[in-house]
Design an enzyme around this catalytic site. Structure first.
Site, PDB file in Angstrom:
ATOM      1  CB  SER A 278      51.088   6.249  -6.349  1.00  0.00           C
ATOM      2  OG  SER A 278      49.786   5.017  -5.876  1.00  0.00           O
ATOM      3  CB  CYS A 279      48.325   6.895  -2.007  1.00  0.00           C
ATOM      4  SG  CYS A 279      47.569   6.235  -3.567  1.00  0.00           S
ATOM      5  CG  PHE A 280      51.249   8.170   2.322  1.00  0.00           C
ATOM      6  CD1 PHE A 280      49.299   8.021   2.757  1.00  0.00           C
ATOM      7  CD2 PHE A 280      52.013   7.578   3.878  1.00  0.00           C
ATOM      8  CE1 PHE A 280      48.700   6.687   3.504  1.00  0.00           C
ATOM      9  CE2 PHE A 280      50.924   6.286   4.354  1.00  0.00           C
ATOM     10  CZ  PHE A 280      49.851   6.086   4.473  1.00  0.00           C
ATOM     11  CG  ASP A 283      46.468  10.362  -2.121  1.00  0.00           C
ATOM     12  OD1 ASP A 283      45.391   9.362  -1.087  1.00  0.00           O
ATOM     13  OD2 ASP A 283      46.025  10.555  -3.100  1.00  0.00           O
TER      14      ASP A 283
END
Ligand code: UDX
Ligand code: UDX
Length: 459
Positions: A278-280, A283
């Site tokens: 859910s991040c790389f 973001d």
């Protein structure tokens, strides 16, 4: 210190339970009443090692409570962390709708509060969000001015799923972005027991430290995948051996007192079928969108995303290279979570792989030690596939078995075991799983491995 946290997901719950376990009194807020009820019963809604054990202890010590009542939480705490989702919009821009809603709600709650209160943005937000989006909303709804009425900080998290509790308890650093010294001093009190570097900086620097950190790690991964993709064109090449050699460069892996800092291969230079989570993805996409809005074309970060988008499909290409047309072939997809030790399937490479296999009319059989069928179908919507209940059931009588997530459980698939139980089985290795194993005994292809015949067929 009485703290409250709005948004009780991977970030909010781990932060809340972590703060409670070091003695703070914590109120976690969530809009999901079922989740709140589950948490107050001591059941963790997410799979994170040690989390449930620490949650139960914090509840017993009456240092932790979950609620849907944001007002109550703000009025009964001195500091409020915001950890609500900041997902990607269709145009890859960051979606700040939850952040805006919660900022206004916190402002309204402060309207009736006389004592000084600190608001801390913990969610990953684009640079300038805290100053230009969160601050005006809190001032508007609280009718107070920052400085006298409330303090404002930006305190990014660096938690890795599957290691979140450990990463919280032993942070590499604590970044405190502050609108003024008083705000930063108050937030620093929360972390006074931590023995780590504390960086005090501006709000925008704190926001950019988080994005830059994730963008750098993602870039290293796409770089390693690009080298792996080139290596596949070289007969007998092995990207993992290549990186082992590169990683002896003392600028990457210094020698201190005669010992290498990290004898392992540099993590984040480990080729595979791409990064998920859910991040790389979210973001890096948000940073690209932010840069474009600022009239700067981030060519490198855009390439990082392009490589990552195509990387999962290389597993399907390698499969076709070996067994030809996939129509009606029985294919096992081993691993659905975006990485081991988590049940999170967000942006998992498995999603793109299953979609491609289904499009090629293969019969797909999935297996994951932790992601269950319900959760699977939630994220994999109406893809027609069977979810096996065991690794053995998943790999039995298949034309090819794709290793998408290198779960510990898959270690059962030793070359000896494969040789004696499924000699003719084909494995397509998307995670360097068979690297360093006696893989000459088995029939497999992998990302980053130059096949004997030379260049792989596809362009
Ligand atoms: C997410 C993003 O992944 C991360 O980058 C960001 O920094 C924080 O939000 P995560 O903890 O993984 O982190 O989010 P998720 O697991 O989706 O949980 C978010 C929680 O917030 C959910 O429980 C949701 O119910 C809750 N929520 C959402 C609120 O309480 N209020 C809202 O308005 C929206
Ligand atoms: C990441 C950051 O590490 C963390 O600091 C931040 O707070 C949130 O995002 P996370 O997404 O939980 O954490 O997982 P991480 O372990 O970093 O792996 C991310 C993805 O990269 C996974 O899909 C993993 O399989 C992949 N990866 C990781 C590689 O493909 N190669 C590698 O060498 C390392």
């Amino acid at each position: 210190m009485e703290t409250s946290i709005v948004g009780t997901g991977y970030v909010g719950l781990v932060t809340g339970v972590g703060l409670a376990s070091i003695g703070h009194k914590v109120i976690c807020v969530d809009i999901d009443a079922k989740k709140v009820e589950k948490i107050n019963k001591g059941e963790s809604p997410i799979y994170e090692k040690r989390l449930e054990e620490l949650l139960k202890k914090a509840l017993q010590k009456k240092l932790f409570i979950a609620t849907t009542d944001l007002n109550y939480a703000v009025l009964n705490s001195q500091i409020t962390f915001i950890a609500v989702p900041t997902p990607s919009k269709k145009n890859n821009d960051i979606d700040l709708s939850y952040m805006k809603k919660v900022s206004a709600q916190i402002g309204s709650a402060l309207l009736n509060k006389k004592e000084y209160h600190i608001i801390v943005v913990k969610s990953t937000v684009a640079p300038e969000t805290t100053l230009k989006v969160v601050l005006p909303l809190i001032e508007k709804y609280s009718k107070k001015k920052t400085g006298s009425g409330f303090g404002l900080c930006m305190n990014p998290e660096f938690l890795r799923e599957g290691n979140a509790v450990d990463d919280f308890m032993r942070p590499d650093r604590i970044v405190i972005g502050e609108i003024d010294k008083q705000s930063g001093d108050n937030l620093a009190k929360v972390y006074k027991n931590f023995e780590t570097d504390i960086i005090r900086t501006s709000l925008s620097n704190a926001e950019m430290i988080k994005y830059t950190n994730n963008a750098l790690l993602a870039t290293l991964i796409s770089f390693s995948n690009e080298i792996a993709n080139i290596s596949e064109k070289i007969p007998g090449a092995n990207a993992f051996e290549i990186f082992k050699g590169v990683y002896l460069d003392k600028r990457l892996n210094p020698v201190i007192n005669g010992k290498r800092v990290n004898p392992q291969i540099l993590s984040y230079l480990y080729p595979g079928c791409g990064f998920g989570g859910s991040c790389f993805p979210k973001d890096v996409k948000a940073l690209v969108a932010f840069s474009n809005k600022k009239k700067y074309k981030p060519v490198l970060l855009s390439a990082v995303l392009d490589i990552n988008k195509k990387q999962p499909l290389r597993l399907v290409k390698l499969t076709e290279q070996k067994i030809g047309n996939l129509k009606n072939k029985n294919i096992a997809v081993l691993g659905l979570a975006f990485k081991p030790e988590t049940d999170d399937v967000r942006e998992s490479p498995a999603i793109a792989i299953i979609k491609e296999l289904v499009a090629k009319k293969a019969n797909v059989f999935t297996y994951d030690p932790v992601v269950n069928a319900k959760n699977t179908h939630l994220h994999f919507k109406n893809f027609p596939f069977d979810h096996a209940q065991s690794l053995h059931q998943a790999v039995k009588n298949k034309d090819a078995c794709l290793i998408v997530t290198n779960w510990k459980e898959f270690e059962k698939l030793t070359p000896e075991f494969i040789k004696s139980n499924m000699a003719n089985h084909l494995f397509i290795d998307g995670r360097g799983f068979f690297h360093n194993k006696e893989s000459e005994k088995i029939n497999y292809l992998g990302i980053g491995l130059g096949n004997k015949k030379g260049a792989s067929k596809e362009s």
